[in-house]
Each structure stands twice: as structure tokens, then as C-alpha cells.
Motif scaffolding. Structure first.
Motif, short mmCIF file in Angstrom:
data_model
loop_
_atom_site.label_atom_id
_atom_site.label_comp_id
_atom_site.label_asym_id
_atom_site.label_seq_id
_atom_site.Cartn_x
_atom_site.Cartn_y
_atom_site.Cartn_z
N VAL A 115 3.51 0.28 -5.70
CA VAL A 115 3.76 1.71 -5.90
C VAL A 115 3.74 2.41 -4.54
CG1 VAL A 115 2.95 3.84 -7.00
CG2 VAL A 115 2.71 1.63 -8.19
N PHE A 116 4.77 3.22 -4.29
CA PHE A 116 4.83 4.00 -3.06
C PHE A 116 5.11 5.47 -3.37
CE2 PHE A 116 9.29 2.83 -3.64
CZ PHE A 116 10.01 3.93 -3.19
N ARG A 123 5.50 9.30 -7.22
CA ARG A 123 5.22 7.86 -7.28
C ARG A 123 6.46 7.09 -7.72
NH1 ARG A 123 -0.40 6.45 -7.62
NH2 ARG A 123 -1.63 8.32 -7.25
N TRP A 124 6.74 6.03 -6.98
CA TRP A 124 7.86 5.13 -7.26
C TRP A 124 7.33 3.71 -7.34
CZ3 TRP A 124 13.40 5.94 -6.27
CH2 TRP A 124 13.73 7.28 -5.99
N ASP A 125 7.96 2.88 -8.18
CA ASP A 125 7.74 1.44 -8.14
C ASP A 125 8.83 0.83 -7.26
OD1 ASP A 125 5.52 1.15 -9.77
OD2 ASP A 125 6.63 0.33 -11.49
N LEU A 126 8.41 0.03 -6.29
CA LEU A 126 9.33 -0.86 -5.60
C LEU A 126 9.30 -2.15 -6.41
CD1 LEU A 126 11.14 -1.61 -3.19
CD2 LEU A 126 9.07 -2.46 -2.05
N LEU A 127 10.45 -2.57 -6.92
CA LEU A 127 10.54 -3.73 -7.81
C LEU A 127 11.44 -4.80 -7.22
CD1 LEU A 127 11.15 -1.73 -11.08
CD2 LEU A 127 9.05 -2.91 -10.50
N GLY A 128 11.06 -6.04 -7.41
CA GLY A 128 11.90 -7.15 -6.96
C GLY A 128 11.61 -8.39 -7.77
N PRO A 129 12.44 -9.40 -7.61
CA PRO A 129 12.23 -10.64 -8.34
C PRO A 129 10.99 -11.38 -7.84
CG PRO A 129 14.02 -10.88 -6.78
CD PRO A 129 13.59 -9.45 -6.73
#
Length: 130
Positions: A115-116, A123-129
Motif C-alpha cells: 500500500v502506498f 491509499r493505493w495498492d501496488l499489485l503484481g503477479p
């Protein structure tokens, strides 16, 4: 049918553009003079991740009520989600650019996440595989 834009209320246009374009790597799609509903000048500013269809309308707060939601548009929840192909590279690049992460990266069933905060404090989620 598709969602074209989502408005994000910010304190001012230029610092928000700098954050989304220079720090996160979004494209500046449009920055045009416009008018409020009652005829006052404003700007129509749209940013979008490269290749994405949905953009973010950076809307400068107009008045006290709007100023009160800057940084808290979704009641202190994560309300925005940025998916990347290479989580570790994006995370390192964002940290190096001074992005504030409020959680350490972790692995969940849906992938890697951290979370950034954006320029306004949302608040944002940075999401990746995985």
C-alpha cells in the motif's frame, strides 16, 4: 460500455501531474483550459497508465467541501489499485522516487501487494503477479 474516467480531487494540478507522470510513469493525456459549471476558469487534466483505457481526471478542489476530501476520498481505505507486470521493479523505482509506502510488500492469494500514498495522501495498492 466502460468506465472512462475516475475523478481524483487534488490540491493543485501541477504537483499532481508531476506525481502521476514523473513518479508513477503515467501518460499526460490532456491538460486543457476549461470552465466550472458557473463559468470560472479551471483545467481539464487527464492522466492514464500507458496502454490503459481508464484514466484519472485530476480535479483541483473547488471550495471548502471539496478541499476537505483531498487525500481521503474513500474514507482512509485503499480505493485505487495500480497493477504492474514487474512488482519488484515498480516497487524499487517508486521507493527511489520518494513514494511513501505504508505497508511492506507481501504475497497474497491474488499476487504481490504493498500500500502506498499518492500526492494527496489517498491509499493505493501496488499489485503484481507472484
Amino acid at each position: 460500455m466502460r468506465v472512462d474516467l475516475v475523478a481524483l480531487v487534488v490540491d493543485d494540478y501541477d504537483p499532481a501531474i508531476e506525481f502521476f507522470v514523473d513518479v508513477l510513469g503515467f501518460d499526460l493525456v490532456e491538460d486543457s483550459p476549461s470552465l466550472t459549471n458557473d463559468g470560472r476558469p479551471k483545467r481539464w487534466v487527464v492522466v492514464r497508465p500507458p496502454g490503459a483505457e481508464t484514466g484519472i481526471l485530476l480535479a483541483r478542489a473547488d471550495g471548502e467541501r471539496q478541499a476537505m476530501v483531498v487525500g481521503n476520498q474513500v474514507a482512509d481505505r485503499v480505493g485505487f489499485f495500480l497493477r504492474v507486470d514487474d512488482f519488484d521493479a515498480a516497487y524499487r523505482r517508486m521507493v527511489a522516487a520518494g513514494v511513501e509506502f505504508v505497508t511492506a510488500p507481501r504475497t497474497e492469494s491474488y499476487g504481490r501487494v504493498a500500500v502506498f500514498l499518492d500526492i494527496a495522501g489517498n491509499r493505493w495498492d501496488l499489485l503484481g503477479p507472484v
